[in-house]
Each structure stands twice: as structure tokens, then as C-alpha cells.
Design a protein around this motif. Structure first.
Motif, PDB file in Angstrom:
ATOM      1  N   ILE A 207       0.823  -1.216   0.000  1.00  0.00           N
ATOM      2  CA  ILE A 207       0.000   0.000   0.000  1.00  0.00           C
ATOM      3  C   ILE A 207       0.855   1.263   0.000  1.00  0.00           C
ATOM      4  CG2 ILE A 207      -1.875  -1.202   1.190  1.00  0.00           C
ATOM      5  CD1 ILE A 207      -1.126   0.332   3.718  1.00  0.00           C
ATOM      6  N   GLY A 208       2.174   1.109  -0.121  1.00  0.00           N
ATOM      7  CA  GLY A 208       3.050   2.264  -0.203  1.00  0.00           C
ATOM      8  C   GLY A 208       3.180   3.030   1.090  1.00  0.00           C
ATOM      9  N   ARG A 209       3.193   2.306   2.189  1.00  0.00           N
ATOM     10  CA  ARG A 209       3.288   2.937   3.500  1.00  0.00           C
ATOM     11  C   ARG A 209       4.660   2.638   4.091  1.00  0.00           C
ATOM     12  NH1 ARG A 209       0.286   5.505   7.042  1.00  0.00           N
ATOM     13  NH2 ARG A 209       0.252   4.994   9.256  1.00  0.00           N
ATOM     14  N   PRO A 210       5.358   3.614   4.685  1.00  0.00           N
ATOM     15  CA  PRO A 210       6.694   3.381   5.233  1.00  0.00           C
ATOM     16  C   PRO A 210       6.726   2.189   6.193  1.00  0.00           C
ATOM     17  CG  PRO A 210       6.231   5.718   5.214  1.00  0.00           C
ATOM     18  CD  PRO A 210       4.957   5.035   4.818  1.00  0.00           C
ATOM     19  N   LEU A 211       7.756   1.381   6.055  1.00  0.00           N
ATOM     20  CA  LEU A 211       7.828   0.130   6.811  1.00  0.00           C
ATOM     21  C   LEU A 211       8.035   0.346   8.300  1.00  0.00           C
ATOM     22  CD1 LEU A 211       9.963  -2.051   4.353  1.00  0.00           C
ATOM     23  CD2 LEU A 211       7.481  -1.773   4.463  1.00  0.00           C
ATOM     24  N   ALA A 212       8.518   1.518   8.694  1.00  0.00           N
ATOM     25  CA  ALA A 212       8.740   1.772  10.123  1.00  0.00           C
ATOM     26  C   ALA A 212       7.449   1.693  10.930  1.00  0.00           C
ATOM     27  CB  ALA A 212       9.388   3.149  10.310  1.00  0.00           C
TER      28      ALA A 212
END
Length: 480
Positions: A207-212
Motif C-alpha cells: 500500500i506504499g506505507r513506510p515500513l517503520a
């Protein structure tokens, strides 16, 4: 380009977070020795434990702020940050392997069911309380003798198991690793948690969300306590749920029915996601038929053992559906209102409980159908809808144990709601109820305790809804 000094500062902050959370897990390990089964309830430091868990939830809220700062500085996918997060969460869980379970005993049922299932016996046929009787199969009587220490500690021993066949397979796997061993069961839970981590990272990337953001689940102290220290079986349900959502987000709705069916076979509640998984297949009748066939075959496989064992008054399924209610301020209020209504209508008062459950089930069903009504518009839309359905299930459930919160908390990296952070902070106050039981004033304080837990959470949820109304969730959930 990230400023080098800002990068160093952020990495230093993440290392500090790692040290604090690992120290907290180590403290939990050491303190767990004070919760030995042989001790009287009044001897256990329950107030200190509940408040410490609430404080750890506050620290998770600060981690959410650190994640935002990390993303603003372009380090949301930085390998260094991810290594720190993943290693920290793994160490926290590994420290729980030798710990004493704190204020929980559900795992005794898992160990008993695992022994029975590993020996080829239907665990839905005999209640643990009947295992030593002459009417029980010889193998079950032998197991009752071998595992007497476990059997004596099974809660609700008069009820047959409520855990479906996939869960029974996981229990049996723990028995095969090491009979009657909580450590072996925790290894199975750790495998499930690692699978949830991996699938969660893949879903964030999809979904293109930062992995942090995965830190909100992987470092969550309530998750670590409930799934590793307490060893609750949600650890084997959640990877199947996230796997189904991941496949659906990647436009693999037909294949998503496989992990979803396995999730239902581990614990029934993921069935609320069936309409959402089937929604993209409506325009493809052949694939829809295939999906229905997969789910239908699995449903038959999961239903047969309990049906053979008998859905009578000793069935855990019947008991749970009929009267199970714990720690839910909302459902308690619904039930009270329904009793007043039934008294006014001069209807049998025992119908009020059934009507309350039917009302809640109907609302959750409406939410599930509403989430699947419109065509899905992309991967982010899938995750939002799945999260909303599961959150509705959890927040409306008649039973709201702290470990049930993991159903919703697994979506926290994808939908960082203040209410879910609040759940991590306030729901551990549930454990104060043991203090009141030990000191004989549970009936006086318990009705107040659930409001102390839930009023802040509901207020935070209201704030989340107002923010979502002003700013669409699609903006919040994805990367700008």
C-alpha cells in the motif's frame, strides 16, 4: 537528502527505544516469577503489573511520534531503523519463552487439547472434566494420568473445547515438539508472530506505507504480553488474517480465500471478512464459484469434528454463543437496556441476553456488508475496509479481553488510530479486577473498572472519527 546529524539523532533515539523496551521485557521476565501458580491471588502484585503495562502503552504512543519524525526525515524505510525495530521485537518475544505466565491459564486448555489431538482423538467429544472417568476413551484416561498437572488447571473443565480444527493442529504441533510444554507452545506462537511480521511488512510495502510503521505492532507491549507471555492462540490466527488481506490487496481475491478459511478454522471471528474477500469476484462468476467452493469445503472440514462431538450444553461453542460476556462496558449497557425493554414488554427476561447478542451480531454483519458494498478501489481501500470491519467486531464484542485487542492492534501499523494506542494503554487495567477478586470487593469495583478502561478509549475513537471526517482516511493511510 536527510541531514546526517538528524539521521544520527533518530538512530540514537531508536536505539534508546530498543533499550527501554528490551529492558521492560526483561523486567517482565524477572517479575513473572512472582506469579507462580501455587501462590495465592492476594500475594500477587497485580496493581503494579497493571499500571506498568499501562505505562508501557504510553511509551508506545511516544514511539508513534518517533515514527512520524523518522518518516519526515526520509528514514521510514531505512534498513538501520528496520533492523532495530525487528531485532527489538524479536528479543522481547524471545525473553518471554522461559517466563511464567502472568494472570492467565488458557494455555492449559491448549496443552490438553494438543495432547488429545496428537493422539488422534476428537477433542470436541470429551470435556476435560470427564477425561478421567471410566466412560472416557482409554487413550484419554491415560493422557489424564500423564498430564494431571495440566488437566487440573484447565479453566471451565466442564465444557468441551471451543477451539476449531486449525487451532487444534497448532496445539498438537506444540505437543509433538515437547509434550505438556508451555515453552513448546510459545515456540509455535513465535513462529506465528514472525509470519505476521513478514506479512505485515509486505502489506505495508503493497500500500506504499513506510515500513517503520510496523513498530506499532511489533513493539506493542500488550501484544508481546498476551501472545508470548500468556501464549494466547491469537498468535496463530493473525498471520492468516493479514495473509488474506495481503492477497486481496494484491488483487488475488480467489487465493485470499485460502488463508481466510484457515483463519476461520483457527478462530471463527475472521468470518466477518468473507463479504469483503468475495466482493471483487462478483463480476467473475467462475472465480466466485471457486471461492465459495473453497470456503464451503473448509467450513465442512471445520464443522465436522464439533458436530461429531456434539453441540450440547457441554459444548464450548454453545456456551460462548449463549452467555459469554466479560469486560465490555458497551455490551453491559446494551444488555441492561434490553432487560428494561423486555420488562416493559412483559417478555421473558432470559430472552434479553439473546436479543442483545443478536443486535450486536446484526450491527457487525451490517458493517461487514457495508464494507463490501461498493467496488474496491485499490490496495489501500482494501486495508481500510478490512480494518474497519475488524475494529467494529472488537469494539462491539460482548467479551473484550486484553488479548482480543490483538485482533484490532494488528491493523495499527496501517491505521494508526489514537483509540488503538489508547487500547494499549487502558485495557491492561482489566488485570486490576484480579486484585479486587483477591480482596473480596470485586462486585463493588468491577462495574466501575470497565468504565475507567473504556470511556477514554471511546473518547479517543470519537476523536479519530472526527479527524477522519475532516481528512479522508485514504490520505492518512498512504504515503504522501
Amino acid at each position: 537528502m536527510t541531514d546526517p546529524s538528524a539521521r544520527r539523532t533518530l538512530l540514537a533515539l531508536w536505539l534508546a527505544v530498543a533499550a527501554i523496551f528490551i529492558a521492560g521485557a526483561f523486567a517482565l521476565l524477572i517479575a513473572s516469577d512472582r506469579y507462580q501458580w501455587a501462590l495465592r491471588l492476594a500475594e500477587l502484585p497485580m496493581v503494579a503489573f497493571a499500571l506498568a503495562m499501562a505505562g508501557a502503552g504510553v511509551l508506545l504512543g511516544l514511539v508513534a511520534l518517533l515514527i512520524r519524525a523518522t518518516i519526515r526525515n526520509g528514514l521510514g524505510d531505512a534498513p538501520g531503523v528496520l533492523v532495530i525495530i525487528i531485532a527489538t521485537g524479536f528479543v522481547m518475544r524471545a525473553l518471554m519463552l522461559p517466563s511464567t505466565a502472568i494472570l492467565e491459564d488458557d494455555f492449559h486448555r491448549y496443552l490438553w487439547d494438543g495432547a488429545v489431538t496428537a493422539h488422534g482423538i476428537n477433542p470436541f467429544e470429551t470435556a476435560p472434566g470427564d477425561a478421567a472417568k471410566e466412560t472416557a476413551p482409554a487413550v484419554v484416561r491415560q493422557l489424564a494420568s500423564e498430564g494431571q498437572g495440566i488437566l487440573d488447571r484447565v479453566n471451565h473443565p466442564h465444557l468441551k473445547t471451543i477451539y476449531p480444527p486449525v487451532a487444534q493442529a497448532a496445539f498438537a504441533a506444540a505437543y509433538l515438539i515437547e509434550p505438556w510444554s508451555l515453552r513448546a507452545w510459545r515456540i509455535v506462537c513465535l513462529i506465528g508472530e514472525l509470519a505476521t511480521l513478514g506479512l505485515g511488512l509486505l502489506l505495508l510495502a503493497t500500500i506504499g506505507r513506510p515500513l517503520a510503521w510496523i513498530a506499532l505492532y511489533w513493539l506493542n507491549p500488550l501484544v508481546v504480553k498476551e501472545l508470548m507471555n500468556s501464549g494466547h492462540m491469537e498468535a496463530i490466527v493473525l498471520p492468516f488474517v493479514i495473509g488474506a488481506v495481503l492477497l486481496l490487496a494484491r488483487d488475488r481475491a480467489l487465493w485470499a480465500t485460502v488463508p481466510l478459511g484457515l483463519a476461520i478454522g483457527a478462530k471463527v471471528w475472521p468470518a466477518v471478512l468473507v463479504p469483503l474477500v468475495l466482493r471483487p469476484l462478483i463480476a467473475h462468476p467462475v472465480r466466485l464459484a471457486g471461492a465459495l467452493a473453497i470456503l464451503g469445503i473448509m467450513a465442512v472440514l471445520w464443522l465436522l469434528p464439533p458436530l461429531i462431538g456434539g453441540l450440547d450444553r457441554e459444548s464450548g461453542f454453545v456456551a460462548y454463543a449463549s452467555y459469554w460476556q466479560t469486560n465490555s462496558a458497551l455490551f453491559q449497557s446494551v444488555g441492561r437496556g434490553m432487560r428494561i425493554l423486555f420488562d416493559g414488554l412483559q417478555l421473558p427476561p432470559e430472552w434479553a441476553g439473546t436479543a442483545s447478542r443478536a443486535l450486536v451480531a446484526g450491527i457487525v454483519g451490517v458493517v461487514a456488508l457495508w464494507a463490501a458494498w461498493r467496488p474496491i478501489s485499490g490496495a489501500r481501500d482494501v486495508v481500510i475496509r478490512a480494518a474497519v470491519v475488524v475494529l467494529a467486531l472488537f469494539f462491539l464484542s460482548p467479551a473484550q479481553f486484553p488479548w482480543y485487542a490483538t485482533w484490532a492492534l494488528v491493523f495499527l501499523p496501517f491505521l494508526p488510530l489514537a483509540a488503538l494506542i489508547g487500547t494499549t494503554i487502558f485495557l491492561p487495567l482489566y488485570y486490576l479486577s484480579f486484585h479486587f477478586v483477591a480482596h473480596g470487593d470485586h462486585d463493588h469495583w468491577a462495574p466501575w473498572l470497565i468504565w475507567i478502561e473504556w470511556v477514554p478509549i471511546w473518547l479517543l475513537l470519537l476523536g479519530d472519527m472526527l479527524r477522519a471526517w475532516r481528512k479522508p482516511l485514504e490520505i492518512e493511510i498512504g504515503r504522501p
